[in-house]
Design an enzyme around this catalytic site. Sequence first.
Site, PDB file in Angstrom:
ATOM      1  N   GLU A  10       5.003 -26.677  -4.060  1.00 50.82           N
ATOM      2  CA  GLU A  10       3.629 -26.474  -4.549  1.00 50.82           C
ATOM      3  C   GLU A  10       2.639 -26.171  -3.428  1.00 50.82           C
ATOM      4  O   GLU A  10       1.504 -25.777  -3.687  1.00 50.82           O
ATOM      5  CB  GLU A  10       3.161 -27.695  -5.353  1.00 50.82           C
ATOM      6  CG  GLU A  10       2.691 -28.883  -4.539  1.00 50.82           C
ATOM      7  CD  GLU A  10       3.813 -29.617  -3.849  1.00 50.82           C
ATOM      8  OE1 GLU A  10       3.567 -30.205  -2.773  1.00 50.82           O
ATOM      9  OE2 GLU A  10       4.954 -29.596  -4.367  1.00 50.82           O
ATOM     10  N   CYS A  27      12.380 -32.700  -5.101  1.00 53.52           N
ATOM     11  CA  CYS A  27      12.343 -33.944  -4.331  1.00 53.52           C
ATOM     12  C   CYS A  27      13.121 -35.050  -5.046  1.00 53.52           C
ATOM     13  O   CYS A  27      14.335 -35.004  -5.114  1.00 53.52           O
ATOM     14  CB  CYS A  27      10.887 -34.335  -4.055  1.00 53.52           C
ATOM     15  SG  CYS A  27      10.723 -35.490  -2.678  1.00 53.52           S
ATOM     16  N   HIS A  70       8.905 -29.645  -1.353  1.00 58.45           N
ATOM     17  CA  HIS A  70       7.727 -29.492  -2.212  1.00 58.45           C
ATOM     18  C   HIS A  70       7.243 -28.046  -2.206  1.00 58.45           C
ATOM     19  O   HIS A  70       6.540 -27.623  -1.283  1.00 58.45           O
ATOM     20  CB  HIS A  70       6.596 -30.401  -1.717  1.00 58.45           C
ATOM     21  CG  HIS A  70       6.836 -31.854  -1.944  1.00 58.45           C
ATOM     22  ND1 HIS A  70       6.037 -32.625  -2.749  1.00 58.45           N
ATOM     23  CD2 HIS A  70       7.803 -32.681  -1.485  1.00 58.45           C
ATOM     24  CE1 HIS A  70       6.493 -33.871  -2.766  1.00 58.45           C
ATOM     25  NE2 HIS A  70       7.564 -33.923  -2.006  1.00 58.45           N
TER      26      HIS A  70
END
Length: 388
Positions: A364, A272, A362
């Site tokens: 995660e 990001c 992202h």
Amino acid sequence: MTTSTRGTAKVPAVLVLEDGRTFRGRAYGAVGETFGEAVFSTGMTGYQETLTDPSYDRQIVVATAPQIGNTGWNDEDDESRRIWVSGNVVRDPARVPSNWRAKRSLDDALVEQGVVGISRIDTRALTRHLRERGSMRAGIFSGTALSSASGAGVAPEAELVERVQAQPHMKGASLYEEVATKEAYVVPAVGEKRFTVAAVDLGIKGMTPHRMAERGIEVHVLPATATPDEVYAVEPDGVFFSNGPGDPATADGPVALMSAVLERRTPLFGICFGNQILGRALGFGTYKLKYGHRGINQPVQDRTTGKVEVTAHNHGFAVDAPLDKVSETKFGRAEVSHVCLNDDVVEGLRLLDQPAFSVQYHPEAAAGPHDAAYLFDRFVSLMEGQRA
């Protein structure tokens, strides 16, 4: 200015955009006034992770899903120490949360943390407006915040618009230092420790170091102001640059730090904001997108494999790099590794002559799909290769 007040469902509220468009509804969360950049998020779920993502600092988030709050608010899914959004906009708030982990309602969480919101507005019309006109400054007003500064009753819309137009723009905003940790801390490896990573916190989400820890990585999370000496004091096998808010054009410090890491050819991974920092370190420019990418359903193609991933995004800026050629940089050859299939925005970079790469989204998966989890494994592979 906020006044935390429970039972606000019947308190009038108004959302005012800088171009004069207004939406009238009911207060949701705290009562008062708040300002930020109005943006929309297309995720149908994951509102708790969204609201606690530091990347949303100073943004008023509009949920495009019509009903929000069904699963309440729990104590496990926060991605940071607090809610970071400036305001929350929903169409139809759930009257009663229903989830076995819920400790309170979304409304309660907003009230407890003083976050001003608005409900019962046409979020579809608002989203269409932001898509056509672009993300813009906005304000939410409820309770006494709707009073005129002159003391003559309710403020006219023109006065509220002036209050909004007096606020700073997101372009040129330097926000990463205000959301990052002030003190370094360590997330220990799960099981046997295999590697050490220095993670530069530019607005990191809690799940990110956890994903690395699951792979046997001891993660040293460092402040955004960390120096090269502080990074290398932990003897890292790799360096990670996190997500974060604001305009990457203001992040000269992180760019200088990343350049120092690249000069030492340490395995590097950025996500990001970290992707934009890598872009700048390589000599590319950055620019503000019209309305950005936010949500957990954005299609991205990994050009190294040809596979298409459904990914989680939150970014209003992008890297200006050529899509179809290898670029010569002071750190070697670089290319665009990932691209958004909706609009051809650069979604990833990689160096061909040293172990460094980044993505704009992202991986995660908090909240969001797990399609991009392989990127953490790719980072591990780079560190294994460097060690060998």
